[in-house]
Design a protein around this motif. Structure first.
Motif, mmCIF file in Angstrom:
data_model
loop_
_atom_site.group_PDB
_atom_site.id
_atom_site.type_symbol
_atom_site.label_atom_id
_atom_site.label_comp_id
_atom_site.label_asym_id
_atom_site.label_seq_id
_atom_site.Cartn_x
_atom_site.Cartn_y
_atom_site.Cartn_z
ATOM 1 N N GLY A 60 -9.587 4.991 -0.731
ATOM 2 C CA GLY A 60 -8.924 5.867 0.179
ATOM 3 C C GLY A 60 -8.932 5.203 1.306
ATOM 4 N N LEU A 61 -8.636 3.779 1.384
ATOM 5 C CA LEU A 61 -8.534 3.129 2.814
ATOM 6 C C LEU A 61 -7.268 2.377 2.704
ATOM 7 C CD1 LEU A 61 -11.824 1.133 2.681
ATOM 8 C CD2 LEU A 61 -11.346 3.054 3.980
ATOM 9 N N GLY A 62 -6.329 2.708 1.859
ATOM 10 C CA GLY A 62 -4.808 2.096 1.919
ATOM 11 C C GLY A 62 -4.126 2.388 3.005
ATOM 12 N N LEU A 63 -4.132 3.978 3.319
ATOM 13 C CA LEU A 63 -3.462 4.506 4.341
ATOM 14 C C LEU A 63 -4.100 4.079 5.737
ATOM 15 C CD1 LEU A 63 -2.010 7.776 2.919
ATOM 16 C CD2 LEU A 63 -0.719 5.568 3.025
ATOM 17 N N PHE A 64 -5.328 4.151 5.824
ATOM 18 C CA PHE A 64 -5.954 3.503 6.984
ATOM 19 C C PHE A 64 -5.639 2.293 7.414
ATOM 20 C CE2 PHE A 64 -9.670 1.237 8.592
ATOM 21 C CZ PHE A 64 -9.456 1.820 9.967
ATOM 22 N N ASN B 260 0.742 -1.245 0.051
ATOM 23 C CA ASN B 260 0.031 0.047 -0.032
ATOM 24 C C ASN B 260 0.921 1.327 -0.040
ATOM 25 O OD1 ASN B 260 -2.231 -1.597 0.021
ATOM 26 N ND2 ASN B 260 -2.968 -1.178 2.092
ATOM 27 N N LEU B 261 1.865 1.214 0.952
ATOM 28 C CA LEU B 261 2.623 2.413 0.712
ATOM 29 C C LEU B 261 3.487 2.849 -0.577
ATOM 30 C CD1 LEU B 261 4.360 2.306 4.388
ATOM 31 C CD2 LEU B 261 2.720 3.698 3.637
ATOM 32 N N GLY B 262 4.092 1.411 -0.963
ATOM 33 C CA GLY B 262 4.678 1.667 -2.310
ATOM 34 C C GLY B 262 3.755 2.054 -3.491
ATOM 35 N N PHE C 230 7.087 8.175 4.404
ATOM 36 C CA PHE C 230 6.294 7.464 5.546
ATOM 37 C C PHE C 230 7.239 6.497 6.088
ATOM 38 C CE2 PHE C 230 3.067 8.601 2.533
ATOM 39 C CZ PHE C 230 1.722 8.822 3.284
ATOM 40 N N THR C 231 6.957 6.425 7.315
ATOM 41 C CA THR C 231 7.886 5.873 8.260
ATOM 42 C C THR C 231 7.276 5.038 9.265
ATOM 43 O OG1 THR C 231 9.511 7.697 8.431
ATOM 44 C CG2 THR C 231 10.031 6.005 10.215
ATOM 45 N N VAL C 232 7.521 3.681 9.303
ATOM 46 C CA VAL C 232 6.898 2.621 9.946
ATOM 47 C C VAL C 232 7.898 1.930 10.889
ATOM 48 C CG1 VAL C 232 5.469 0.704 10.156
ATOM 49 C CG2 VAL C 232 5.324 2.023 8.268
#
Length: 689
Positions: free
Chosen positions: A641-645, A577-579, A670-672
């Motif tokens: 619009g649910l990917g980042l959630f 999702n982030l990629g 984006f940092t995890v």
């Protein structure tokens, strides 16, 4: 000749004048021992008790010796000075006379013992000296009593005039000039009287008669500076004999008037200097002792009146402030939509507003002086413990919710929220308890409706998403079967491939909806941790992204140990999702960087892309559901619009966090951060909350 001189020396030893001078210390010691037995003399210091007595004894001895010498000696004003000092110390007339009687008795007693030991020779001369001594002592007593009586009468008259001047007004600015005028008119040779009051470390001229220009100019001095400042600092009277030229005097008005004598005293109240008063004269260089005594007495009386006026002014200011506060409080109570009440320590109503009184079913007046138990007996067991807890601990209680039936809506429980707080005096003592009550029934009902609506919507999405899977799987299976069938025209093959692509996209969207409903309704996205290597997981995800985005440059940087316990499928979903988000929102000719960082017990995963930054207003809610990185985005692959959630929920399920930084210069990152071991078993399920 020698025999004659020896007889004269022997005779001189028992002469009364010689005896007084030679035994002065013993006489004063005997007298002090006797007078200290009197209550009024016990508190005086030794210097003030003895004051002028040594000089008085010397003068008496000189007068007694005139029996032999024929001289013309007198006591001058010594008895008068002694009388004024005793008046200033608070003695009454009988006490002054008693002092002289004790002194006479001590002298005669000791002299009688001395004469007896010396024999009876020349007794006639001795008796004449005793007669002269008694006559002289009577003159001293008469002079002291006369001056005491005159000074006492003059002082009482002056004090009465001062009291009359202050009668009928408590405003200091009104009666102070009158007081000073009385002092000026009462004291001989005085032509100016000035009063300075203390404010912090400064003395300000507050009133003056004869030096009014000092009031007009706002003349002031620092404590310790000049004539008045020195008096305030030393806390004792002071006198100068040529004020117009004395360097201690700083007032130009005093110099300009050619003032000679200037005498000032501190205004003392409860051990504190509250001001300084001074009187001046242009006709004399020195004030009499009686004038100075009278001035001190009048200033002392004026000090009490000034302090009383100041206290009255403060009380009235406090009363006005309290009245204003109560008026504001009454206005607040009357207009506030919430229920407000003040109660004393016995939980009796002191004040209550119309809103709460109406809810209780009684008028405002009926509450005053009555207890909570008397006015609302059904609710008292619930409310009284809260009020008593505030009184006992002195701490406020906030947000206490409970259900009560108001008088305005019989039979229908309403939801209320109450805040209770202590009401304190200035010294911190708890005087009572205040309460703020608000009916939140309508708000609760609205919240419940919104909750039910949201829950229905989310459950509906979950059911629809789940039920759509079966027909969608059938479509995909059929389309894939057609692709494998021989003899299909090329034009039909292209349409079938389009069906497969669209179907796979729908599968991803349905998966996101299911994850969303699990996150909101199911207690969190479930995870199944197992031993995995993030480096291998990264490479697998990057290979899939390269297939979906041919021609885009993807770069991986990883150094260190990346073994741990995670759910590989969920982390692949998070990373994918982030990629995909980075590829969707970056220029096609830019690179997307993926990096892994070994931080010991944790690992840090970063995905960075160049391009326009995420708008600042959108950053705060970027991880909320149904949000997009760009407002109004209609990108064909942007999904729901649910990917980042889902990224945030997966990170939370692993006990980790996710954050984003986005600037024009640095791009978007984006940092995890994930703990290496979540502490759960291989089959446990992680939750969002």
């Amino acid at each position: 000749m020698v025999k004659h001189d020896a007889r004269r020396v022997e005779q001189g030893r028992w002469e009364l004048g010689t005896f007084i001078r030679e035994n002065r210390s013993r006489l004063l010691q005997e007298w002090e021992g006797a007078v200290r037995q009197l209550p009024y003399a016990r508190e005086l210091s030794r210097p003030r008790l003895l004051d002028h007595l040594p000089d008085l004894l010397d003068r008496i001895a000189n007068v007694v010796e005139t029996v032999r010498t024929g001289g013309d000696e007198s006591l001058e004003e010594l008895p008068e000075v002694h009388a004024l000092e005793r008046l200033d110390s608070g003695f009454d007339l009988d006490e002054v006379a008693g002092e002289y009687a004790l002194l006479r008795g001590c002298i005669l007693q000791l002299y009688a013992e001395h004469v007896e030991s010396a024999g009876a020779g020349l007794m006639a001369t001795a008796m004449r000296e005793v007669v002269r001594f008694n006559r002289t002592f009577d003159e001293a007593v008469a002079a002291a009593v006369s001056r005491y009586a005159r000074a006492r009468e003059r002082t009482l008259v002056a004090l009465d005039r001062i009291s009359e001047a202050a009668l009928g007004t408590e405003d200091a600015d009104t009666f102070l000039p009158t007081l000073l005028r009385v002092i000026l008119e009462t004291t001989e040779a005085v032509d100016s009287v000035t009063l300075l009051l203390r404010e912090g470390d400064m003395l300000h001229v507050r009133a003056s008669v004869g030096l009014e220009e000092e009031v007009a100019s706002g003349f002031c001095l620092q404590v310790g500076e000049g004539f008045a400042g020195t008096i305030a600092a030393e806390r004792c009277p002071k006198e100068v004999h040529c004020a117009a030229k004395d360097p201690l005097v700083k007032s130009e008005a005093v110099r300009a008037r050619g003032t000679r004598a200037l005498y000032g005293v501190p205004l003392l109240y409860s051990g504190e200097v509250i001001g300084v008063a001074h009187m001046g004269s242009r006709t004399t260089y020195e004030f009499s002792n009686e004038d100075k005594l009278l001035f001190r007495a009048m200033v002392s009386r004026a000090t009490g009146l000034i302090v009383q006026a100041q206290l009255t002014a403060r009380e009235r200011a406090v009363e006005r402030q309290q009245a204003e506060t109560l008026a504001l409080l009454d206005t607040l109570l009357a207009t506030a939509p919430a229920g407000l009440a003040l109660l004393d320590t016995e939980l009796r109503y002191v004040r209550i507003n119309e809103a709460l009184a109406t809810a209780n079913g009684h008028p405002v007046e009926a509450h005053l002086g009555r207890t909570v138990a008397e006015m609302i007996p059904d609710a008292a067991p619930m409310i009284e413990p809260l009020l008593r807890r505030v009184l006992e601990t002195g701490e406020a209680l906030r947000g206490k919710e409970f259900n009560l039936v108001p008088a305005t809506d019989p039979g229908v429980p309403h939801c209320w929220v109450g805040d209770y707080f202590p009401v304190r005096a200035r010294d911190g003592q708890v005087l009572g308890v205040g309460g703020l009550m608000m009916d939140i029934t309508e708000r609760k009902q609205q919240e419940e409706r919104l909750r039910q609506t949201a829950e229905f919507r989310e459950r509906f999405l979950g059911v629809v998403s789940h039920d759509l899977r079966n027909p969608l799987n059938a479509i995909l299976l059929s389309a894939n079967a057609l692709l494998r069938t021989e003899g299909i025209p090329a034009s039909h093959t292209k349409m079938v491939r389009r069906i497969v692509t669209s179907g796979e996209r729908m599968v991803r969207m349905i998966g996101e909806l299911l994850d969303f409903t699990r996150g909101r309704l199911g207690g969190g996205i479930p995870i199944h941790p197992q031993r995995a290597n993030l480096r291998h997981l990264y490479r697998h995800v990057l290979e899939e992204l390269e297939i979906g985005f041919p021609g885009r440059e993807l770069r991986l940087h990883a150094e260190g140990d990346f073994m741990g316990e995670w759910d590989p499928d969920r982390l692949a979903q998070l990373l994918g999702n982030l990629g995909k988000n980075a590829l969707d929102y970056s220029p096609a000719d830019t690179r997307v960087d993926f990096s892994l960082h070994d931080e010991g017990d944790c690992v840090r995963m970063e995905v960075h892309n160049a391009g326009p930054p995420i708008p600042r207003p959108l950053l705060a809610g970027i991880f909320e559901p149904f949000r997009r990185a760009v407002e109004g985005d209609a990108h064909p692959t942007s999904g729901l619009g649910l990917g980042l959630f889902i990224v945030r929920e997966i990170a939370r399920a692993h006990g980790g966090t996710v954050e984003v930084r986005s600037t024009e210069a640095m791009g978007t990152t984006f940092t995890v951060r994930l703990p290496r071991y979540s502490g759960r078993g291989a089959e446990s399920v992680g939750t969002v909350h």
